[in-house]
Design an enzyme around this catalytic site. Structure first.
Site, PDB file in Angstrom:
ATOM      1  CE1 TYR A 140     -23.523   5.597  20.982  1.00  0.00           C
ATOM      2  CE2 TYR A 140     -21.181   5.442  21.452  1.00  0.00           C
ATOM      3  CZ  TYR A 140     -22.221   5.522  20.534  1.00  0.00           C
ATOM      4  OH  TYR A 140     -21.953   5.519  19.191  1.00  0.00           O
ATOM      5  NE  ARG A 171     -24.230   6.976  14.965  1.00  0.00           N
ATOM      6  CZ  ARG A 171     -23.794   6.449  16.120  1.00  0.00           C
ATOM      7  NH1 ARG A 171     -23.230   5.262  16.140  1.00  0.00           N
ATOM      8  NH2 ARG A 171     -23.918   7.126  17.240  1.00  0.00           N
ATOM      9  CG  HIS A 193     -19.813   9.037  15.430  1.00  0.00           C
ATOM     10  ND1 HIS A 193     -20.840   9.884  15.063  1.00  0.00           N
ATOM     11  CD2 HIS A 193     -18.659   9.757  15.294  1.00  0.00           C
ATOM     12  CE1 HIS A 193     -20.338  11.053  14.719  1.00  0.00           C
ATOM     13  NE2 HIS A 193     -19.029  11.013  14.852  1.00  0.00           N
TER      14      HIS A 193
END
Length: 365
Positions: free
Chosen positions: A275, A262, A266
């Protein structure tokens, strides 16, 4: 058509199936998987270009306040377009909330697809008419529904197949394991496509499972599986076409893990820099599925500058139509809240409707 997993057992290939390297050059694919036709690949390219432009437009609409949220699928187009192209019109698709590109590629009205993310309805299209289940926000619940639909189709004597999308995070949910068990026991015609984009929001794959690959999760349920380079459209289409064909021929369920990434957050509310590092993102960006396919098709003489320009022009026109339609304020009826709860309204629902009517009337005075 051969179906090698029926003969060789349940285990996936030790490394993901690949037809095209990151730089767009061809590699030797496994003999078990045939090369898709050139026409299929050029059509896949066209759909990927339109799908990516749609995704960029939807992301922009969140910034303009026209969408409440949008989960981008930038970088996962090969999985979604490959999945759609492996299906017939009478097959069923069970998507997640991140699969809007797959839905518009299947021919659904893009505004109806975005209705859920706009906050108007839970589902803006007629699932029975388009054979696409509502986009699923709870993780993995759609996999059980997909198995139930596949078993219903089999009992009705239809030779349709069900394809269920799921993310890597969803494979840690109990519903996913129940679905695999149910599918394995009944041997119903369902294919599970795990889009392993390496993160369940901010949780990396290593924090979710100790399995060598998510494809191995099918073994314990008697479900054959395969793993594929999810940024290689050619490989994804070949593997899924075989899996769907096997299910349609009565071979039972199949699990495919597509290794992808991705590229975007998100959702528009996420900050991926918290992260994952820039080096990792840059490494995966160099494996961009759209750029890889374009280079490969040019090398085979299946695509030229005119074809690239035509696809881009069609994508811009598509995005403009979506933007214009989404810029119009929707007409909403608050009483629709009560219309589809039960077939016959309960006394409590009728009471709630009247309370709302009174409240709205008071605000108008």
């Amino acid at each position: 058509m051969s179906h090698p997993q029926v003969v060789d057992g349940l285990l996936p290939a030790p490394v993901p199936v690949r037809f095209v390297a990151e730089d767009g050059t061809a590699v030797d694919p496994p003999a078990a998987y045939p090369m898709p036709a050139g026409e299929q690949l050029t059509e896949a390219y066209r759909r990927m270009v339109i799908g990516r432009r749609f995704d960029r437009q939807a992301t922009a609409l969140t910034k303009q306040g026209r969408l409440a949220v949008y989960p981008s699928s930038l970088g996962q187009e090969a999985c979604q377009i490959g999945g759609v192209l492996a299906l017939r019109d009478d097959d069923w698709l069970f998507p997640t909330y991140r699969d809007s590109v797959a839905l518009v590629s299947r021919g659904l009205d893009p505004v109806e697809v975005l209705t859920l993310l706009r906050g108007d309805w839970h589902c803006g299209y007629d699932p029975a008419a388009v054979r696409v289940a509502p986009q699923c926000t709870p993780l993995a619940t759609q996999t059980i529904h997909a198995v139930g639909m596949a078993e219903a189709l089999r009992r009705k004597g239809e030779d349709a197949v069900v394809l269920a999308f799921i993310g890597d995070g969803g494979t840690s949910e109990g519903d996913f394991h129940e679905a695999l068990n149910y599918a394995g026991v009944l041997r119903c015609p369902v294919v599970f496509l795990v889009q392993n984009n390496k993160y369940a929001i901010s949780v990396p794959l290593a924090r979710q499972t100790a399995a060598p690959a998510l494809a191995y999760k099918g073994v314990g349920y008697g479900v054959p599986s395969e793993q594929v380079d999810g940024n290689d459209l050619v490989a994804v289409l070949s593997v899924l076409t075989e899996a769907v064909g096997r299910a349609r021929a009565g071979g039972g369920p199949f699990l495919v893990e597509a290794h992808t990434y991705r590229m975007d957050p998100h959702t528009n509310a996420d900050d991926p820099t918290r992260y994952r590092d820039a080096e990792e993102a840059a490494r995966w960006e160099s494996a961009d599925p759209l750029a890889r396919l374009e280079t490969y098709l040019r090398g085979r003489g299946l695509l030229d500058d005119a074809g690239v320009a035509a696809a881009a022009q069609a994508a811009d026109a598509y995005a403009a139509r979506v933007r214009d339609r989404m810029n119009a304020d929707p007409e909403t009826d608050p009483f629709e809240l009560f219309d589809h709860v039960f077939a016959e309204p309960t006394p409590q629902l009728r009471e709630q409707r009247e309370l709302l009517r009174a409240e709205l009337s008071a605000t108008e005075e």
